[in-house]
Write a protein that holds these residues in place. Structure first.
Motif, PDB file in Angstrom:
ATOM      1  N   GLU A 104      -0.079  10.835   4.169  1.00 31.19           N
ATOM      2  CA  GLU A 104      -1.318  10.648   3.905  1.00 31.19           C
ATOM      3  C   GLU A 104      -2.319  11.061   4.998  1.00 31.19           C
ATOM      4  OE1 GLU A 104      -1.155   6.086   3.697  1.00 31.19           O
ATOM      5  OE2 GLU A 104      -0.470   6.013   5.761  1.00 31.19           O
ATOM      6  N   GLN A 105      -1.882  11.229   6.239  1.00 26.65           N
ATOM      7  CA  GLN A 105      -2.713  12.000   7.213  1.00 26.65           C
ATOM      8  C   GLN A 105      -3.031  13.378   7.044  1.00 26.65           C
ATOM      9  OE1 GLN A 105      -4.306  10.712   9.884  1.00 26.65           O
ATOM     10  NE2 GLN A 105      -3.734   8.578  10.096  1.00 26.65           N
ATOM     11  N   LEU A 106      -1.940  13.995   6.632  1.00 22.99           N
ATOM     12  CA  LEU A 106      -1.684  15.518   6.150  1.00 22.99           C
ATOM     13  C   LEU A 106      -2.883  15.507   4.953  1.00 22.99           C
ATOM     14  CD1 LEU A 106      -0.080  18.172   6.461  1.00 22.99           C
ATOM     15  CD2 LEU A 106       1.042  17.426   4.296  1.00 22.99           C
ATOM     16  N   LEU A 107      -2.598  15.075   3.938  1.00 26.12           N
ATOM     17  CA  LEU A 107      -3.672  14.981   2.790  1.00 26.12           C
ATOM     18  C   LEU A 107      -5.068  14.688   3.079  1.00 26.12           C
ATOM     19  CD1 LEU A 107      -1.327  13.759  -0.079  1.00 26.12           C
ATOM     20  CD2 LEU A 107      -2.454  15.928   0.174  1.00 26.12           C
ATOM     21  N   ALA A 108      -5.123  13.726   3.876  1.00 24.60           N
ATOM     22  CA  ALA A 108      -6.754  13.416   4.198  1.00 24.60           C
ATOM     23  C   ALA A 108      -7.100  14.480   4.974  1.00 24.60           C
ATOM     24  CB  ALA A 108      -6.713  11.920   5.038  1.00 24.60           C
TER      25      ALA A 108
ATOM     26  N   VAL B 190     -11.333  20.820   2.994  1.00 26.50           N
ATOM     27  CA  VAL B 190     -11.901  21.516   1.738  1.00 26.50           C
ATOM     28  C   VAL B 190     -13.189  21.044   1.304  1.00 26.50           C
ATOM     29  CG1 VAL B 190     -11.519  21.560  -0.872  1.00 26.50           C
ATOM     30  CG2 VAL B 190      -9.751  21.815   0.811  1.00 26.50           C
ATOM     31  N   LYS B 191     -13.573  19.781   1.659  1.00 25.18           N
ATOM     32  CA  LYS B 191     -14.978  19.340   1.502  1.00 25.18           C
ATOM     33  C   LYS B 191     -15.888  19.983   2.382  1.00 25.18           C
ATOM     34  CE  LYS B 191     -17.399  15.005   1.363  1.00 25.18           C
ATOM     35  NZ  LYS B 191     -17.742  14.714  -0.186  1.00 25.18           N
ATOM     36  N   ASP B 192     -15.476  20.083   3.563  1.00 27.04           N
ATOM     37  CA  ASP B 192     -16.135  20.793   4.639  1.00 27.04           C
ATOM     38  C   ASP B 192     -16.516  22.287   4.523  1.00 27.04           C
ATOM     39  OD1 ASP B 192     -17.420  20.476   7.194  1.00 27.04           O
ATOM     40  OD2 ASP B 192     -15.802  21.704   8.164  1.00 27.04           O
ATOM     41  N   LYS B 193     -15.715  22.941   3.854  1.00 28.59           N
ATOM     42  CA  LYS B 193     -15.680  24.394   3.517  1.00 28.59           C
ATOM     43  C   LYS B 193     -16.334  24.554   2.338  1.00 28.59           C
ATOM     44  CE  LYS B 193     -13.834  28.707   4.745  1.00 28.59           C
ATOM     45  NZ  LYS B 193     -12.617  29.465   5.514  1.00 28.59           N
ATOM     46  N   HIS B 194     -15.937  24.003   1.258  1.00 26.78           N
ATOM     47  CA  HIS B 194     -16.213  24.290  -0.150  1.00 26.78           C
ATOM     48  C   HIS B 194     -16.802  23.252  -0.899  1.00 26.78           C
ATOM     49  CE1 HIS B 194     -13.495  27.577   0.881  1.00 26.78           C
ATOM     50  NE2 HIS B 194     -12.535  26.830   1.061  1.00 26.78           N
TER      51      HIS B 194
ATOM     52  N   GLY C  28     -18.898  20.706 -10.639  1.00 30.38           N
ATOM     53  CA  GLY C  28     -19.553  19.300 -11.153  1.00 30.38           C
ATOM     54  C   GLY C  28     -18.861  18.168 -10.630  1.00 30.38           C
ATOM     55  N   ILE C  29     -18.348  18.128  -9.428  1.00 28.15           N
ATOM     56  CA  ILE C  29     -17.584  17.119  -8.815  1.00 28.15           C
ATOM     57  C   ILE C  29     -17.759  17.077  -7.473  1.00 28.15           C
ATOM     58  CG2 ILE C  29     -15.654  16.611 -10.678  1.00 28.15           C
ATOM     59  CD1 ILE C  29     -13.700  18.077  -8.586  1.00 28.15           C
ATOM     60  N   GLU C  30     -17.537  15.684  -6.912  1.00 26.98           N
ATOM     61  CA  GLU C  30     -17.746  15.641  -5.367  1.00 26.98           C
ATOM     62  C   GLU C  30     -16.333  15.515  -4.888  1.00 26.98           C
ATOM     63  OE1 GLU C  30     -20.324  15.611  -2.462  1.00 26.98           O
ATOM     64  OE2 GLU C  30     -21.055  15.423  -4.741  1.00 26.98           O
ATOM     65  N   VAL C  31     -16.088  16.309  -3.736  1.00 25.07           N
ATOM     66  CA  VAL C  31     -14.677  16.249  -3.413  1.00 25.07           C
ATOM     67  C   VAL C  31     -14.547  14.710  -2.430  1.00 25.07           C
ATOM     68  CG1 VAL C  31     -13.268  17.183  -1.499  1.00 25.07           C
ATOM     69  CG2 VAL C  31     -14.496  18.604  -2.883  1.00 25.07           C
ATOM     70  N   GLU C  32     -13.694  13.996  -2.756  1.00 27.39           N
ATOM     71  CA  GLU C  32     -13.519  12.694  -2.178  1.00 27.39           C
ATOM     72  C   GLU C  32     -12.478  12.757  -1.103  1.00 27.39           C
ATOM     73  OE1 GLU C  32     -13.906   9.356  -4.592  1.00 27.39           O
ATOM     74  OE2 GLU C  32     -14.781  10.581  -6.135  1.00 27.39           O
ATOM     75  N   VAL C  33     -12.891  12.496  -0.002  1.00 26.54           N
ATOM     76  CA  VAL C  33     -11.765  12.575   1.188  1.00 26.54           C
ATOM     77  C   VAL C  33     -10.938  11.196   1.200  1.00 26.54           C
ATOM     78  CG1 VAL C  33     -11.300  12.670   3.637  1.00 26.54           C
ATOM     79  CG2 VAL C  33     -13.122  14.200   2.552  1.00 26.54           C
ATOM     80  N   PRO C  34      -9.514  11.063   0.947  1.00 22.07           N
ATOM     81  CA  PRO C  34      -9.326   9.582   0.860  1.00 22.07           C
ATOM     82  C   PRO C  34      -9.185   8.873   2.307  1.00 22.07           C
ATOM     83  CG  PRO C  34      -7.444  11.301   0.872  1.00 22.07           C
ATOM     84  CD  PRO C  34      -8.950  12.157   0.882  1.00 22.07           C
TER      85      PRO C  34
END
Lengths: 446, 446
Positions: free
Chosen positions: A255-259, A265-269, A278-284
């Motif tokens: 879970e740490q790895l995925l978060a 990804v959110k930060d860069k793209h 048309g979507i918001e990247v959601e960081v878990p």
């Protein structure tokens, strides 16, 4: 090569001579002026040329200007070219506020005039011409997201002293069942099998004292499924760690790895994903919710869905229902389903001594399983017993069982399908959309 | 899991209670005191226990102390265990200046008493028991070096906006010749081939407008060679870039990449490599020397070695001679050999219009070829002509040739064998030593 300017650099560059290279996205060939939209790997820019059309008195005309106009008129979509020209900032230009007035133009390779697919062609047709399909901005972005996601995961591991391994894909004996294995003739009269997962080998690394390992590599399954989640060849993200107390230690790492990776990804793209998907990247948030399988089945039943399988596992619709529940209840996209019965798990999953349930989990992401993780049984006599119970022949497992005879630490790990993660992250409907070149039962080319 | 302390952390830790986990390297079972050398993935530490031996009056004795002594006497090399005890700094202890007095000991998995190999066993025997062989410090270090090397290369690329691709290893048609291809039955009556390299697919990424791509992945060659440099399955490091002027642009990238990655290895592992391999990591200066093939042959001839092949290429001994010359003359470990005749290069290498020689290179490292790089021919009519000249049937190449019909930029790249680089970097004699699990004509297991 050094002279070339990337399209993304044009806005920040002063007006003046410039060289850009890319492919023709569109040509607007008006009587008095010609516009070309040129795309490269970083963006698109408008090229402009005041048209010089043949007149009745050709002697008055500039032959070079005539030729340039004619060349532009003849440009097919997809033609790759290099343009030298004058960069000019102009607020009126919608595309980035700059344009390049063409001075000269060199065609690297002309495209055939008829492009065989369009952006809205059917998936099978697009896969036939995947290299053209990949020119779409959103498809290009998928693989830049992939790059960022993987690099963030590897960096997470490397910073924590994991060892990267490359395990063999050619194996002398099948790892589990033969049902879904590709086999090939090897030298002499040997038969080789293509590995379905690096499972055995990353366990071997634990017996070798490597401590913590990871691998991102190909895996092969001779699976005749045609679902949106299956491929005969896929990229498997694998990790395995020693000295765990239970599968919980594996889940905590995953879970740490995925978060971490999704945050990268959110930060860069994030912005570009919003524009193109048309979507918001959601960081878990961590920890992800955990739900024991029996409870999960109860939740699904309470939602009015009856799981039509007798083995006690969830089915795909059950997974979707459970994820919907988790989203509604915890606002979370991920859920670890734990405490699986031994009957529906491989022989090498460790079992809890009290409950008999396996120390394992599935990880669901937005309704789809992306991972199985587990603590492995490392006590060879228990392992043998469990293999026999599953009807496996110990003979074919001898090399594997040897790993446990000369000392081995308690260990566990997970395998995760890269394409599934990407598909769910970007809200795509099939792993075909996020795989560079998909391989399925009827798909071996291009 | 959180309680465990790694051996490398012990020196910096205050005296007191501690838990360590690892495997038994040696036991010195003296009458009055017992010593165990415990190794984990970070180092080795001495454990100590004042022996309690049975006396004639057992009632006087501590049963737990007797049992612990007996357990330690019975420890087989390789047994994995967890020890709780008291950490004590003591300058007299050679191994790191610390020892742990055992309070309690838990065996995770006992090893069989007879270890089937020793550090000096023959290579084939060590490969049979690779997971034990990999417990050697130097072997463990090889894969930590691998991890650092690869991560540095990927970071180099990612920082420069390369896209990571995972190209398929299952192909419908052979990429070049069928001679060295593994083939397998696919679904229905299809035949699939295992990719020898990602060559065609990374070129496809150029036609797709990806610009710059890399891949580190498996490649397969049904090559019956038994040399120290060949395997049937190996890890191939590949990159491909667009808008190059010649192979020189590829070479310039590759030398930067290698210098960066080797510097990262020196930085992180230089000292340990010196200790365990007895060599100094040498970071190459850029640019690397370049020598045209014809000149290289002259140099080799002048050193008194006559190359026994008629095709004009170097042979392995010729490569060693050339590298020796380069080392003596320029003090450099690497050399690009350039300007190969078209006859000894694949059909897709671009040829210089004036000389007819290919725009390609081989890269030698300490006498062994590690790479072929080239500008690719991207003009489809030239490509077809060159394929036909080589006796290839265009029919089998249709998918590949399609990549060039709808526009493509000038491009080139290289493929590099990971194991060869590691072997030469660490001064090893065979790629078998630096491959996690080697695969060769007679080696499919474990």
């Amino acid at each position: 090569m050094s002279e070339r300017v990337l399209v993304e650099q044009l806005q920040g560059r002063a007006d003046g001579p410039v060289t850009v290279s890319g492919w023709v996205e569109t040509v607007r060939d008006q009587k008095k002026v010609q516009f070309v939209i040129l795309r490269d790997e970083t963006g698109a820019v408008q090229l402009v040329n005041p048209a010089t059309r043949p007149t009745e008195e050709p002697s008055d005309q500039d032959a070079a200007a005539l030729a340039l106009t004619e060349t532009i008129s003849g440009l097919a979509t997809g033609t790759f070219l290099t343009v030298q020209g004058e960069l000019k900032h102009d607020e009126r230009v919608k595309l980035g506020g700059v344009e390049v007035k063409i001075a000269s133009l060199e065609i690297a390779a002309a495209a055939l005039p008829e492009t065989p697919i369009a952006a809205d062609s059917g998936m099978d047709k697009r896969m036939d011409w995947r290299f053209l399909d990949l020119r779409q901005r959103r498809n290009n972005l998928i693989f830049r997201v992939q790059t960022t996601l993987e690099h963030a995961m590897r960096s997470y591991w490397v910073e924590r002293d994991y060892i990267e391994i490359h395990s063999p894909k050619l194996m002398a004996s099948p790892s589990e069942s033969r049902a879904e294995l590709f086999q090939l003739e090897y030298f002499g009269d040997q038969t080789a099998y293509l590995a379905q997962s690096p499972q055995h080998f990353k366990q071997m690394a634990q017996a070798a004292g490597f401590g913590k390992v990871f691998e991102i590599a190909d895996a092969f399954r001779a699976d005749p499924s045609f679902t949106s989640r299956h491929a005969t060849e896929f990229t498997s993200i694998d990790a395995e760690i020693s000295w765990i107390d239970s599968h919980e230690d594996v889940a905590a790492m995953q879970e740490q790895l995925l978060a971490t990776a999704i945050a990268a990804v959110k930060d860069k793209h994030g912005e570009e994903i919003r524009d193109l998907f048309g979507i918001e990247v959601e960081v878990p948030a961590v920890p992800f919710p955990r739900i024991p399988l029996a409870e999960a089945r109860g939740i699904v039943a309470a939602r009015g869905y009856e799981i039509p399988r007798a083995d006690g596992d969830l089915d795909p619709e059950g997974e979707r229902q459970l994820s919907a529940h988790v989203k509604e209840t915890f606002g979370h996209d991920f859920v670890f389903v734990t405490d699986y019965h031994a009957e529906i798990r491989p022989f090498y999953h460790m079992r809890d001594e009290e409950t008999g349930l396996t120390k394992s989990y599935d990880l669901l992401y937005r309704g789809t399983e992306i991972t199985t993780g587990a603590q492995r049984e490392h006590r060879v006599e228990v392992l043998e017993k469990q293999a026999v119970e599953k009807g496996l022949e110990l003979e074919g497992l001898e090399h594997y069982l040897d790993f446990f005879r000369y000392g081995v630490p308690p260990h566990g790990g997970f395998g995760m399908g890269l394409a599934r993660v990407l598909m769910l992250l970007l809200g795509e409907s099939s792993i075909r959309e996020v795989t560079f070149l998909f391989r399925g039962p009827t798909r071996l080319a291009p």
